[in-house]
Scaffold this motif. Sequence first.
Motif, short mmCIF file in Angstrom:
data_model
loop_
_atom_site.label_atom_id
_atom_site.label_comp_id
_atom_site.label_asym_id
_atom_site.label_seq_id
_atom_site.Cartn_x
_atom_site.Cartn_y
_atom_site.Cartn_z
N UNK A 126 13.02 47.59 36.52
CA UNK A 126 12.83 48.19 35.15
C UNK A 126 13.24 49.37 35.28
N UNK A 127 13.21 50.29 36.43
CA UNK A 127 13.67 51.44 36.40
C UNK A 127 14.98 51.73 36.17
N UNK A 128 15.84 50.99 36.93
CA UNK A 128 17.28 51.23 36.84
C UNK A 128 17.82 50.50 35.50
N UNK A 129 17.17 49.62 35.00
CA UNK A 129 17.42 49.19 33.79
C UNK A 129 17.27 50.28 32.52
N UNK A 130 16.32 50.94 32.74
CA UNK A 130 15.81 52.25 31.71
C UNK A 130 16.92 53.14 31.72
N UNK A 131 17.42 53.49 33.10
CA UNK A 131 18.57 54.27 33.07
C UNK A 131 20.02 53.65 32.55
N UNK A 132 19.96 52.32 32.85
CA UNK A 132 21.40 51.79 32.39
C UNK A 132 21.03 51.80 30.52
N UNK A 133 19.95 51.64 30.24
CA UNK A 133 19.72 51.60 28.66
C UNK A 133 20.29 53.12 28.22
N UNK A 134 19.78 54.11 28.74
CA UNK A 134 20.11 55.47 28.54
C UNK A 134 21.71 55.63 28.46
N UNK A 187 28.21 54.97 39.99
CA UNK A 187 27.07 54.97 40.98
C UNK A 187 25.89 54.23 40.50
N UNK A 188 25.84 54.15 39.08
CA UNK A 188 24.73 53.58 38.36
C UNK A 188 25.03 51.88 38.61
N UNK A 217 23.47 46.91 40.60
CA UNK A 217 23.80 45.72 41.78
C UNK A 217 22.95 45.63 43.09
N UNK A 218 22.57 46.84 43.72
CA UNK A 218 21.77 46.86 44.87
C UNK A 218 20.34 46.31 44.49
N UNK A 219 19.73 46.97 43.38
CA UNK A 219 18.53 46.38 42.97
C UNK A 219 18.43 45.07 42.55
N UNK A 220 19.32 44.42 41.80
CA UNK A 220 19.51 43.10 41.62
C UNK A 220 19.30 42.14 42.76
N UNK A 221 20.20 42.61 43.84
CA UNK A 221 20.10 41.94 45.29
C UNK A 221 18.78 41.95 45.93
N UNK A 222 18.18 43.10 45.86
CA UNK A 222 16.92 43.34 46.63
C UNK A 222 15.80 42.50 45.60
N UNK A 237 23.57 43.64 32.58
CA UNK A 237 24.97 43.92 33.01
C UNK A 237 25.92 44.40 32.02
N UNK A 238 25.67 43.69 30.77
CA UNK A 238 26.66 43.95 29.75
C UNK A 238 26.61 45.21 28.87
#
Length: 385
Positions: A60-68, A82-83, A88-93, A120-121
């Motif tokens: 959710x955190x990395x997704x929030x940054x992605x949305x911004x 880097x984002x 990809x790293x959080x998705x694998x984790x 991802x889109x």
Amino acid sequence: MVNGALAAGGGRTLSRARAATLVSLTSGMAATLLLPAVGLTREPDAWWVVAGTVGLAAFALVLAVTLYAAVSPEWPAGLHRRLLAGYAGVAGLSVPLVAPVAGAAWPTWAWLGAAIVGGLALLAPLRLVLPAALATVAVSGAVALFTGASVGRSVLLTGSVGVGLALVNGFQVWFWRLLVQAEQGRAAQARLVAAQERLRFAADVHDLLGHHLTVIALKSELAARLAPADPVRAGRAAGEAQRLAATALTELRRTVHGYRRIDLTEQLTAVREVLRSAGVRCTVVPPAGELPAEVATQLAAVLREAGTNVLRHSRASWCRIEFTQEEQVTRMIVTNDGVPATAAPDRHSHGLRGLADRLAGAGGQLRTRGADGVFTVEATVPTAV
């Protein structure tokens, strides 16, 4: 990602579009994350609940940054890469942390996989989204096989919901980037108009001073040669050089203050073509008859400034230029929409202010007003100035 600053004239409208896009994207993705969270309520083991919560919170955190980042035109390309790597790293984790949650009771990771594909889109181009979606669907099937859930259901859920989210999110981001590019093109066109105006002014000054300075140089050289032998002729040559210098100075001042003749018909054509090329619907109601030369010159100067302002300080979709003639007065009204409600006169701009002083000196008047997003410039000039 889209780079570049927002254009000054349309910043407020573009900010609203950005906020609306961000709210729409966030709402869709937040709703999707609620479904894997349901699995936490069906997991009896407290340790797996904690692990699943950590995995979902990290995503959710990395997704929030992605949305911004998706709706930020100024986002640097290096940070974007880097984002994408962090995403990809959080998705694998999330696989070891979330996959066992609820086991066969609820397809927790299948729902999270759909959210991963949909998010991802926002970051990656289509050529990367498609293979990543296939890989995510394969992981979803493997997780279902490991936890004893329905493989077909998990694969179908991750694939269909994920691809649907990706299409919706991708369309919204694509449309947002089109808006940014359109605003950047509008700003570039306004800069081009300003540059062309500077070049026109430079050409006018060159044409005006070039001849005078050449003759002044010749007269001065002649005066210098004649001074020892014929002081009288030298004095006449020096006087002619002085007269030419005074004439050049007077004409230069007239040029700087816009007193040189500007053809009203040519200016109307130029403004109409520039506005139409910028996507502004331009309607012109020309004068009923031929205007006196000085009246046409005064109004042409106002029209040139008003047309530039439409491009630089508004997001106009239409502009109307209308001329009316009364018994002693000719009036020109330039009206356009797309003006922000909070717009205020630029205290550093002297264009319209200088034209108002110029018209006042000729017995005319320049008035401006704005209401409900519509801006009006009204210039009146006596028929005989």
